[in-house]
Scaffold this active site. Sequence first.
Site, PDB file in Angstrom:
ATOM      1  N   ARG A   1      -7.464  11.618  -0.616  1.00 36.14           N
ATOM      2  CA  ARG A   1      -6.694  12.843  -0.382  1.00 36.14           C
ATOM      3  C   ARG A   1      -7.371  14.003  -1.094  1.00 36.14           C
ATOM      4  NH1 ARG A   1      -0.458  10.470  -0.343  1.00 36.14           N
ATOM      5  NH2 ARG A   1      -0.855   9.135   1.463  1.00 36.14           N
TER       6      ARG A   1
ATOM      7  N   ASP B   1       1.318  13.031   0.923  1.00 36.71           N
ATOM      8  CA  ASP B   1       1.024  12.328   2.185  1.00 36.71           C
ATOM      9  C   ASP B   1       0.455  13.290   3.223  1.00 36.71           C
ATOM     10  OD1 ASP B   1       2.108  10.066   1.062  1.00 36.71           O
ATOM     11  OD2 ASP B   1       4.004  10.175   2.159  1.00 36.71           O
TER      12      ASP B   1
ATOM     13  N   GLU C   1       7.291   0.935   7.430  1.00 38.21           N
ATOM     14  CA  GLU C   1       5.933   0.380   7.334  1.00 38.21           C
ATOM     15  C   GLU C   1       5.988  -1.148   7.377  1.00 38.21           C
ATOM     16  OE1 GLU C   1       3.691   3.689   4.602  1.00 38.21           O
ATOM     17  OE2 GLU C   1       5.240   2.485   3.676  1.00 38.21           O
TER      18      GLU C   1
ATOM     19  N   ARG D   1       9.240  -2.851   5.738  1.00 43.06           N
ATOM     20  CA  ARG D   1       9.892  -2.007   4.725  1.00 43.06           C
ATOM     21  C   ARG D   1      11.263  -1.573   5.228  1.00 43.06           C
ATOM     22  NH1 ARG D   1       7.055   3.369   2.061  1.00 43.06           N
ATOM     23  NH2 ARG D   1       8.948   4.482   1.464  1.00 43.06           N
TER      24      ARG D   1
ATOM     25  N   ARG E   1       8.684   1.062  -8.342  1.00 42.72           N
ATOM     26  CA  ARG E   1       7.400   0.513  -7.929  1.00 42.72           C
ATOM     27  C   ARG E   1       6.641   0.042  -9.169  1.00 42.72           C
ATOM     28  NH1 ARG E   1       5.637   4.522  -2.880  1.00 42.72           N
ATOM     29  NH2 ARG E   1       7.352   3.837  -1.534  1.00 42.72           N
TER      30      ARG E   1
ATOM     31  N   TYR F   1       1.570   0.335  -3.000  1.00 39.31           N
ATOM     32  CA  TYR F   1       1.207  -0.340  -1.759  1.00 39.31           C
ATOM     33  C   TYR F   1       0.201  -1.460  -2.043  1.00 39.31           C
ATOM     34  CZ  TYR F   1       3.303   3.373   1.136  1.00 39.31           C
ATOM     35  OH  TYR F   1       4.165   4.246   1.761  1.00 39.31           O
TER      36      TYR F   1
ATOM     37  N   GLU G   1      -2.283  -0.433  -5.233  1.00 41.24           N
ATOM     38  CA  GLU G   1      -2.198   0.780  -6.045  1.00 41.24           C
ATOM     39  C   GLU G   1      -1.695   0.398  -7.435  1.00 41.24           C
ATOM     40  OE1 GLU G   1      -1.085   3.863  -2.396  1.00 41.24           O
ATOM     41  OE2 GLU G   1       0.540   3.007  -3.589  1.00 41.24           O
TER      42      GLU G   1
END
Length: 396
Positions: A81, A87, A248, A264, A324, A353, A375
């Site tokens: 990115r 995103d 996802e 998900r 997460r 992810y 990640e």
Amino acid sequence: MFSGRGSNTETGSRLCAALWFLLSALVSLGVCLRGSAQIDPLLYEEQLLWVSGGPGEVSTYRIPVLTFTPKGSLLAFTEARKGSSSDIGAKFIAMRRSTDKGNTWSPTSFIVDDGSMMDGLNLGSVLVDEEVGSVILIYSLCFHLYQCSPASTMMVESMDDGLSWSPPRNLSVQLGVKNFAPGPGFGIQKKYNPAKGRLVVCGHGTLEGDGVFCILSDDHGHNWYNGAALKSIPYNQKKKAQDFNPDECQPVEMPDGSIIINVRNQNNYHCRCRVVVRSRDGGMSLPIDDLFFDYELVDPAVAAGALQKEGVLYFTNPSNEQHRINLTLRWSLTNGTSWENKAVQIWAGPSGYSSMTSLDSGSAEDRKFIFVIYEKGHKEYIETISFAKMHLYGGR
Ligand SMILES: *[C@@H]1O[C@H](CO)[C@@H](O)[C@H](O)[C@H]1NC(C)=O
Ligand SMILES: *[C@@H]1O[C@H](CO)[C@@H](O)[C@H](O)[C@H]1NC(C)=O
Ligand SMILES: *[C@@H]1O[C@H](CO)[C@@H](O)[C@H](O)[C@H]1NC(C)=O
């Protein structure tokens, strides 16, 4: 005397035979169980493939996906990115390649560049067509419709083990215009009937039109058409908390030829856990009859990894209902109907992810390992992209 000794000998040899029988039974039991019951994964090696915030044109690396290649290499991809961790925004697709089972990796090459698009590319699904030896990467452009329109589904292809890539092709010309975010993870080529040889890529829609959708190709990626849809409820309406909003997803083919898609559960409908749905017709349909909520797979709503290797189903996610964190590998010896109690924590801290692959040459070496990319961070999960080599037999 003689008869006595004779009978002693006879008793001895019977005992021997019984012992021998017991021993060979134990040995064959051991051989039988070796395939699955002895699975005892160990984090064998780990290395960071990308670190966010370094010098250069990239702000943040996110959304890692991983694949094997027809020649037994590994390819790792991630979004690079450019301007921020959002995103939305302009990005590259970054790739690194390993020809020694993940021990060493090529420098990063940027295989796709969306320029300075306000709402650039999003990864994506990678898949291998073993019949023609190609690697295909499918991604979206303008998925969020932020200062651009329409969204497009794009494809690049490599015929030389990931060394070079074709120019991007716009699959929306065949599929029709639709917001479709593939994966993230891998797509599959069906190994078994029904529809052996078919390419199946599943992903999700957006906002009102969310749900899981699969696109299919029966001619090695030349022509694509729309397959199964599992629509959100209410479809085409703005969602509320706890609405049914499948998002996802990662498809895997099971040994019986069905496709299990691990999804998900975006709005935590029914549970803070994964949605699992199954296609028995090669990705043409995803009937509600074949949908269940896997309470054992607690999930904070994230893209997770799934992989089937030699009849064992593997699953990775940050195993926590709220946050997460706690990237965990689980495995199922029952086609995903239950999970072994022993799970392996890969990283206790922030983790997002994840995606998995394995090499399936059948060699003793390749049977031992699966590979996880995820990640990983200390304060935030977006700090690095890490590659973990898991030894399935506890390093033995
Ligand atoms: C892709 O094709 C669709 C349908 O023809 C078109 O509307 C869209 O603008 C194209 N996208 C790109 C990036 O060329
Ligand atoms: C990490 O995951 C394991 C396996 O699901 C679970 O037992 C444990 O409670 C989790 N730990 C945290 C802190 O979420
Ligand atoms: C898993 O699926 C395979 C292939 O259909 C089948 O042979 C096996 O019995 C199943 N295992 C369990 C525990 O259900």
